[in-house]
Design an enzyme around this catalytic site. Structure first.
Site, mmCIF file in Angstrom:
data_model
loop_
_atom_site.group_PDB
_atom_site.id
_atom_site.type_symbol
_atom_site.label_atom_id
_atom_site.label_comp_id
_atom_site.label_asym_id
_atom_site.label_seq_id
_atom_site.Cartn_x
_atom_site.Cartn_y
_atom_site.Cartn_z
ATOM 1 N N ALA A 1 21.788 -17.977 15.172
ATOM 2 C CA ALA A 1 22.384 -16.849 14.449
ATOM 3 C C ALA A 1 21.932 -16.727 12.996
ATOM 4 C CB ALA A 1 23.911 -16.957 14.505
ATOM 5 N N ALA A 2 21.246 -17.740 12.465
ATOM 6 C CA ALA A 2 20.796 -17.657 11.073
ATOM 7 C C ALA A 2 19.406 -17.047 10.951
ATOM 8 C CB ALA A 2 20.812 -19.041 10.431
ATOM 9 N N GLY A 3 18.736 -16.865 12.074
ATOM 10 C CA GLY A 3 17.385 -16.303 12.059
ATOM 11 C C GLY A 3 17.399 -14.790 11.911
ATOM 12 N N ARG B 1 6.842 -15.442 15.981
ATOM 13 C CA ARG B 1 5.385 -15.264 15.996
ATOM 14 C C ARG B 1 4.857 -14.969 14.602
ATOM 15 N NH1 ARG B 1 4.129 -10.530 19.964
ATOM 16 N NH2 ARG B 1 1.979 -10.919 19.429
ATOM 17 N N ILE C 1 16.596 -14.692 24.715
ATOM 18 C CA ILE C 1 15.776 -13.845 23.854
ATOM 19 C C ILE C 1 14.553 -14.629 23.378
ATOM 20 C CG2 ILE C 1 15.774 -12.589 21.640
ATOM 21 C CD1 ILE C 1 18.963 -12.507 22.118
ATOM 22 N N ASN D 1 11.287 -16.430 22.876
ATOM 23 C CA ASN D 1 9.983 -16.300 23.535
ATOM 24 C C ASN D 1 9.291 -17.650 23.727
ATOM 25 O OD1 ASN D 1 9.424 -13.550 24.194
ATOM 26 N ND2 ASN D 1 9.447 -13.075 22.011
ATOM 27 N N HIS E 1 7.794 -10.109 30.092
ATOM 28 C CA HIS E 1 8.066 -9.753 28.697
ATOM 29 C C HIS E 1 6.945 -10.220 27.772
ATOM 30 C CE1 HIS E 1 10.337 -8.628 25.183
ATOM 31 N NE2 HIS E 1 10.462 -9.868 24.761
ATOM 32 N N MET F 1 14.584 -6.087 17.788
ATOM 33 C CA MET F 1 15.021 -7.043 18.815
ATOM 34 C C MET F 1 16.518 -7.271 18.714
ATOM 35 S SD MET F 1 14.138 -8.879 21.410
ATOM 36 C CE MET F 1 15.732 -8.972 22.207
#
Length: 311
Positions: free
Chosen positions: A8-10, A81, A117, A119, A177, A227
């Site tokens: 949640a901090a990202g 990424r 979520i 990747n 995805h 996102m």
């Protein structure tokens, strides 16, 4: 209804938490967890927004307090990424993160619906499935790869191209995805016709839209805000369906009948137990059929990597 956002901090996690604080039904509980010490502060910040959703933040090595009693868990933890990377370059770091978080979920809230979520989703969902299976708590109707970003991008780009209201455009997106595994079914968009040239240009633009954002941010991140919106849309749809609302359909990457691959994204009817029904995606155009057939080896390979990671 309790929703836990893990990571949640990202960039994605904070955007998702902001949207959920504003849009979850009254009386919902929102739990935020991240390893980063800022997380209780993110929750404190969001708690000042005047909506009837209670919020609490947790940090440190152990996500258990955030997961306790959760009905829905949305996992966005991991590294993002950077230019020159594709989603599979993230695997080495993010695979371990998803594995350890899923091990905690298996013990703490094994009946929760889990939206992945992090990747590369094609692979991380397979990792989560194998971890849950090992723990004896796997329910394929409650594990989802969140591919909604491919859907909202498709809806946006089609609306721009055809000068339509994006709220009225529905584009089913099937497959996986990442890259060629993302297959928007443009032949099924109602009330819109495409030339062969438009399809040939729009399909790769949707497939590579994430790279577009990574490059535009010039090393400063990846697609976090869109996102966050996509994950919020999927999370809210899950909450509605779990609460008994009927007719809730979203595309998601789930374990189905294995016709094409063990995990495959297509339209899903959601219900009180997660996946109510995997819907048919209908007839494909010749272009789409060829794209589907040529992506399957890539998709199956991505899944195998995840399965083998847990063995």
């Amino acid at each position: 209804m309790k929703v836990a956002v893990i990571g949640a901090a990202g960039g994605i996690g904070q955007a998702l938490a902001l949207l959920l604080k504003n849009r979850l039904p009254a009386g919902s509980d929102l739990a935020l967890y991240d390893i980063a010490p800022v997380t209780p502060g993110v929750a404190a910040d969001l708690s000042h927004i005047p909506t009837p959703v209670s919020i609490k933040g947790y940090c440190g090595e152990d996500p258990t307090p955030a997961l306790e009693g959760a009905d829905v868990v949305l996992i966005s933890a991991g590294v993002a990424r950077k230019p020159g990377m594709d989603r599979s370059d993230l695997f080495n770091i993010n695979a371990g993160i998803v594995k350890s978080l899923t091990e905690k979920i298996a013990v703490t809230c094994p009946k929760a619906c889990i939206g992945i979520i992090t990747n590369p989703v094609n692979t991380t969902v397979a990792i989560a499935a194998e971890v849950l299976k090992k723990a004896g708590v796997y329910d394929k109707n409650k594990l989802f790869g969140v591919t909604t970003l491919d859907v909202i991008r498709s809806e946006t780009f089609v609306a721009e191209l055809k000068d339509k209201d994006p709220g009225e455009i529905r584009v089913p997106v099937i497959g996986g995805h990442s890259g060629v595994t993302i297959l928007p079914l443009l032949s099924q968009v109602q009330g819109v016709e495409f030339t062969a040239e438009e399809v040939a240009a729009l399909t790769p633009r949707i497939q590579n839209a994430g790279t577009e954002v990574v490059e535009a941010k010039a090393g400063g991140g990846s697609a976090t805000l869109s996102m966050g919106q996509a994950a919020c849309r999927f999370g809210l749809s899950l909450v509605k369906a779990l609460s008994g609302e009927e007719g809730v359909v979203e595309c998601a990457y789930v374990e189905g009948n294995g016709e094409h691959a063990r995990f495959f994204a297509q339209p899903i009817l959601l219900g009180k137990n997660g996946v109510e029904e995997i819907q048919s995606y209908g007839e494909l155009s010749a272009f789409e059929q060829e794209a589907l057939e040529s992506m399957l080896d890539t998709l199956r390979g991505d899944i195998k990597i995840g399965e083998e990671f847990v063995q």
